[in-house]
Scaffold this motif. Structure first.
Motif, PDB file in Angstrom:
ATOM      1  N   TYR A 114      17.983 -37.055  71.635  1.00 12.95           N
ATOM      2  CA  TYR A 114      19.320 -37.634  71.687  1.00 12.95           C
ATOM      3  C   TYR A 114      20.347 -36.852  70.872  1.00 12.95           C
ATOM      4  N   SER A 115      20.039 -36.644  69.574  1.00 12.17           N
ATOM      5  CA  SER A 115      21.084 -36.029  68.738  1.00 12.17           C
ATOM      6  C   SER A 115      21.234 -34.537  69.056  1.00 12.17           C
ATOM      7  N   LYS A 137      21.504 -44.584  76.319  1.00 10.86           N
ATOM      8  CA  LYS A 137      22.939 -44.906  76.348  1.00 10.86           C
ATOM      9  C   LYS A 137      23.738 -43.640  76.033  1.00 10.86           C
ATOM     10  N   ILE A 138      24.784 -43.405  76.800  1.00  8.22           N
ATOM     11  CA  ILE A 138      25.613 -42.202  76.592  1.00  8.22           C
ATOM     12  C   ILE A 138      26.443 -42.374  75.316  1.00  8.22           C
ATOM     13  N   PRO A 139      26.519 -41.321  74.482  1.00  9.18           N
ATOM     14  CA  PRO A 139      27.351 -41.422  73.278  1.00  9.18           C
ATOM     15  C   PRO A 139      28.808 -41.727  73.651  1.00  9.18           C
ATOM     16  N   ASP A 140      29.482 -42.472  72.789  1.00  5.54           N
ATOM     17  CA  ASP A 140      30.865 -42.867  73.017  1.00  5.54           C
ATOM     18  C   ASP A 140      31.762 -41.633  73.190  1.00  5.54           C
ATOM     19  N   THR A 141      32.521 -41.606  74.294  1.00  2.05           N
ATOM     20  CA  THR A 141      33.326 -40.426  74.619  1.00  2.05           C
ATOM     21  C   THR A 141      34.404 -40.169  73.567  1.00  2.05           C
ATOM     22  N   PHE A 185      26.019 -34.754  79.025  1.00  2.00           N
ATOM     23  CA  PHE A 185      25.034 -35.310  78.089  1.00  2.00           C
ATOM     24  C   PHE A 185      23.732 -35.636  78.820  1.00  2.00           C
ATOM     25  N   LYS A 186      23.861 -36.332  79.954  1.00  2.00           N
ATOM     26  CA  LYS A 186      22.670 -36.716  80.716  1.00  2.00           C
ATOM     27  C   LYS A 186      21.893 -35.475  81.175  1.00  2.00           C
ATOM     28  N   TYR A 187      22.657 -34.495  81.636  1.00  2.00           N
ATOM     29  CA  TYR A 187      22.046 -33.259  82.122  1.00  2.00           C
ATOM     30  C   TYR A 187      21.241 -32.585  81.009  1.00  2.00           C
TER      31      TYR A 187
END
Lengths: 182, 316
Positions: A42-43, B45-49, A32-34
């Motif tokens: 974001y989405s 913030k990382i989405p919930d896994t 996700f970060k990558y």
């Protein structure tokens, strides 16, 4: 038991859904970060993470257990992102490059630099002008803060290659900052 | 020029920096600011896994139901799709149950045994549950007031008091229903093993929205996987079963990886397997009261050696 990626991929090849879940849990945040670093959306990043793992599952039969999982995920997602943005209009691209020209890099270190703008420009150069491999290594080093040996281990490449790619990244960024025309 | 980048990449010392000439210093500072500024990036913030995983499952299910099935692959794909469907319906059930608990001011009692731990509990109806390591049993409020239902994650041995009210154990694979008896229930990932020492037990799993059951009598065991019909019945091969009650490991064609996971749970260690030995299956009874004797007999059997470094065991 912490199973290493090789064993996980071997199991996924045999359609083991638990192994697939373990792999997802292990790499979802990193991927996700990558992707977010490239898209800044974001989405969209969430979608690309999902699409990437769907591809992995669909192509599980042809997975190679000896390949680095992260570079595999990075390659799939980069291709997906490229395909997605290909469809965007040419006009938007044009506007972006104009923005680049309007805020040139100051060669003189005494001059006050707007670091925020510099950061944005670096970000844009990294994503536009570096090869996928180079960008991935630069990202892991600078954004994830991983050491060169760590990166080498994660991507299953030599430490020498990591250093070389970081050198190429810095050189490219510096050159592009001086001559912002693409 | 190349050496500047290199030094920077390898975190150059201040001393080296002072040796640079004016022009070099200027270049160095530019590169340094690129290097430093490029690392400043605010990550959201990382989405919930867990949530993302559920979404992924849903997407895959939709894809697979529209996917063209190749001849010969039909059973395979169908079987898999059923599993996804089961996973989602199970979550729905859990949500439903937890809502009930909320209405009841969530007075459920959770018994949980950590790694290296075993726990005996007695419920209000007189039934006894012995929890193996890393196991959780949830007993809802109102247990034995018209119904006897518990939720199990892990492995436990039940001695259920006879009563007209059925005793139901919910697991992520299916339900085990009894009237009064002694039996062991083990859940590992999405499979469940039930073995009956005394009395009669019914094992139910939900397949394509329909319940499907088998009846087990004393001396029988079976294995079920989530979303599949309950497995065939077998005779329990061991006198002392389940092994964990007697400090033993009883293995019947068990995968090496699963055996190692049992040992990890029992002795709270981490085991690393250097090569892929996935296909090895093990049968037999192992004395498992101490870690070293368990590991050495196992290693003799598979023709490997092991070393133990502060709770991290490497098999090589």
């Amino acid at each position: 038991m912490q199973q290493d990626d090789t064993i996980l991929i071997t199991k996924i090849k045999q359609s083991d859904r638990n192994a697939f879940k373990t792999l997802f849990t292990r790499y979802q945040a990193d991927l996700f970060k990558y992707i977010y670093y490239k898209t800044l959306d974001y989405s969209l990043s969430e979608d690309f993470v999902q699409e990437t793992f769907i591809k992995v599952w669909m192509k599980r039969i042809s997975l190679n257990p000896d390949q680095s999982v992260f570079s595999y995920l990075a390659a799939i997602s980069s291709n997906l992102i490229r395909d997605h943005f290909k469809h965007l209009k040419v006009r938007e691209k044009h506007q972006e490059s104009e923005k680049e020209i309007s805020t040139p890099f100051h060669d003189n270190p005494e001059e006050v630099m707007d670091y925020r703008i510099l950061r944005e420009k670096i970000h844009s150069i990294v994503n536009k002008h570096l090869s996928d491999t180079c960008r991935t290594i630069f990202y892991l080093s600078r954004i994830e803060g991983r050491s060169n040996p760590e990166i080498a281990g994660l991507l299953k490449i030599t430490k020498k290659k990591v250093e070389n790619q970081l050198y190429i990244a810095l050189k490219t960024i510096r050159k592009k900052l001086k001559n912002p025309l693409p | 020029m190349k050496s500047f980048y290199r030094r920077l990449i390898n975190s150059m010392t201040n001393k080296a920096k002072n040796e640079l000439s004016g022009k070099e210093k200027e270049q160095y500072n530019q590169i340094k600011s690129i290097w430093e500024e490029s690392g400043k990036f605010s990550m959201p913030k990382i989405p919930d896994t867990e949530k993302s995983w559920l979404n992924l499952q849903r997407a895959l299910r939709n894809l697979e139901s529209t996917e063209q099935v190749h001849p010969g692959m039909a059973d395979f794909v169908f079987g898999r799709r059923r599993k996804w469907a089961f996973a989602v319906s199970f979550i729905a059930i859990v949500l439903f149950i937890s809502t009930i608990f909320m209405f009841k001011d969530s007075d459920q009692v959770i018994y949980s045994a950590k790694k290296m731990e075993q726990l005996s509990v007695e419920l209000s109806d007189g039934s006894k549950i012995r929890l193996n390591a890393q196991t959780k049993v949830t007993v809802p409020d109102g247990f034995n007031e018209g119904y006897r239902e518990v939720t199990l994650k892990g492995e436990a041995y039940f001695e259920v008091q006879k009563s007209e009210i059925p005793f139901i154990i919910h697991t992520n694979v299916g339900d085990v229903t009894v009237l009064g008896t002694k039996f062991n229930v083990q859940t590992r990932n999405d499979r469940m093993e039930v073995a009956v020492n005394e009395g009669i037990v019914r094992v139910t799993s939900r397949v394509a929205d329909k319940d499907s059951s088998v009846i087990l009598t004393a001396g029988m065991m079976n294995m079920s996987e989530s979303g599949e019909y309950p497995g065939a019945l077998h005779v329990i091969q061991f006198k002392q079963y389940p092994g964990w009650l007697y400090n033993k490991l009883t293995l019947q064609q068990t995968n090496l990886v699963e055996v190692l996971e049992e040992i990890e749970r029992r002795f709270d260690v981490n085991i690393r397997l250097n090569a892929i030995e996935d296909s090895i299956k093990i049968s037999g009874i192992f004395e498992a009261s101490n870690l070293d004797s368990t590991m050495s007999s196992l290693c003799i059997l598979i023709g490997k050696a092991y070393r133990n470094e502060n709770g991290v065991i490497t098999i090589y």
